[in-house]
Design an enzyme around this catalytic site. Sequence first.
Site, PDB file in Angstrom:
ATOM      1  N   SER A   1       0.734  -1.073   0.066  1.00 47.24           N
ATOM      2  CA  SER A   1      -0.022   0.092  -0.134  1.00 47.24           C
ATOM      3  C   SER A   1       0.657   1.220   0.030  1.00 47.24           C
ATOM      4  CB  SER A   1      -0.871  -0.030   1.305  1.00 47.24           C
ATOM      5  OG  SER A   1      -1.754  -0.957   1.316  1.00 47.24           O
TER       6      SER A   1
HETATM    7  N1  SAH Z   1      -1.151  -4.761   4.113  1.00 50.07           N
HETATM    8  C1  SAH Z   1      -0.409  -4.937   2.808  1.00 50.07           C
HETATM    9  C2  SAH Z   1      -1.117  -4.513   1.629  1.00 50.07           C
HETATM   10  C3  SAH Z   1      -1.984  -5.526   1.262  1.00 50.07           C
HETATM   11  S1  SAH Z   1      -2.604  -5.721  -0.435  1.00 50.07           S
HETATM   12  C4  SAH Z   1       0.977  -4.353   3.064  1.00 50.07           C
HETATM   13  O1  SAH Z   1       1.308  -3.692   3.793  1.00 50.07           O
HETATM   14  O2  SAH Z   1       1.712  -4.669   1.993  1.00 50.07           O
HETATM   15  C5  SAH Z   1      -4.143  -6.661  -0.075  1.00 50.07           C
HETATM   16  C6  SAH Z   1      -3.680  -8.139   0.506  1.00 50.07           C
HETATM   17  O3  SAH Z   1      -4.939  -8.673   0.841  1.00 50.07           O
HETATM   18  C7  SAH Z   1      -3.026  -8.971  -0.916  1.00 50.07           C
HETATM   19  O4  SAH Z   1      -1.835  -9.585  -0.566  1.00 50.07           O
HETATM   20  C8  SAH Z   1      -4.393  -9.865  -1.025  1.00 50.07           C
HETATM   21  O5  SAH Z   1      -3.846 -11.352  -1.242  1.00 50.07           O
HETATM   22  C9  SAH Z   1      -4.913  -9.985   0.478  1.00 50.07           C
HETATM   23  N2  SAH Z   1      -6.204 -10.724   0.381  1.00 50.07           N
HETATM   24  C10 SAH Z   1      -7.597 -10.379  -0.465  1.00 50.07           C
HETATM   25  N3  SAH Z   1      -8.553 -11.088  -0.063  1.00 50.07           N
HETATM   26  C11 SAH Z   1      -8.066 -11.386   1.252  1.00 50.07           C
HETATM   27  C12 SAH Z   1      -8.937 -12.192   2.162  1.00 50.07           C
HETATM   28  N4  SAH Z   1     -10.191 -12.657   1.993  1.00 50.07           N
HETATM   29  N5  SAH Z   1      -8.242 -12.554   3.466  1.00 50.07           N
HETATM   30  C13 SAH Z   1      -6.930 -12.169   3.559  1.00 50.07           C
HETATM   31  N6  SAH Z   1      -6.264 -11.488   2.778  1.00 50.07           N
HETATM   32  C14 SAH Z   1      -6.888 -11.124   1.571  1.00 50.07           C
END
Ligand code: SAH
Length: 220
Positions: free
Chosen positions: A70
């Site tokens: 992010s």
């Molecule tokens: N917090 C992260 C950014 C995440 S991007 C950072 O600091 O880098 C969003 C993430 O959510 C992705 O890795 C994706 O695989 C995950 N994601 C999507 N749907 C999800 C779900 N239902 N449960 C857990 N993770 C999920």
Amino acid sequence: MQDMEKFEDSYRARGLRRLLVKEITAKGITSKEVLNAIGKIPRHAFFDSVFLEHAYEDKAFPIGEGQTISQPFTVAFQTELLQLSPGQKILEIGTGSGYQAAVLSELGAEVFTVEYNKKIYQKTLMFLPKLGYNPFFFHGDGSLGLPQHAPYDGIIVTAGAPTVPNALITQLKIGGILVIPVGNEKHQKMLSLKKISENNVSKKEFSQFSFVPLLGKDGW
Ligand code: SAH
């Protein structure tokens, strides 16, 4: 050798990080603790390839598997909304690169983080402790929360949801806060929901963000 270079926190990286902190301060982040965390964590270590300049731009960046780390402003904004105090139990949905989990750990939270994508889960599980951050990692569908460790003082969702999953409200303590981007697959509003009582939730809304979609049963 590659790894050694990657973790080296150079004078240049520290300088770029100071500029990043300045930039997100100018964009409205005020929490000293949050700014300190962003100023301390070597964001370049979370990137597959080392492009220092990219690591300290206030932008989201691809981390492989079609996912992103992010934007620093967004990480800071969501973290501020959580209003967390040291020692609190925080659930993060969407571990991704682990950067947000590192920020929460820096602030003294006890962090539980859930990732849906197995490869990303495994990669971050191996990587993040090398930087000294040790949240509890889980592989699974975070749209259902993580009931076995509930209730939480705060829940932060870092993927865009179509609606607020009920399970997440249920798993909050009274007085706890859920921070979640809700909208369509491209654009979301950031919601900050506070559980006032068992049946009562207050809501604040902020526009406009763009996250990868929350998958799973209560996602897309
Ligand atoms: N917090 C992260 C950014 C995440 S991007 C950072 O600091 O880098 C969003 C993430 O959510 C992705 O890795 C994706 O695989 C995950 N994601 C999507 N749907 C999800 C779900 N239902 N449960 C857990 N993770 C999920």
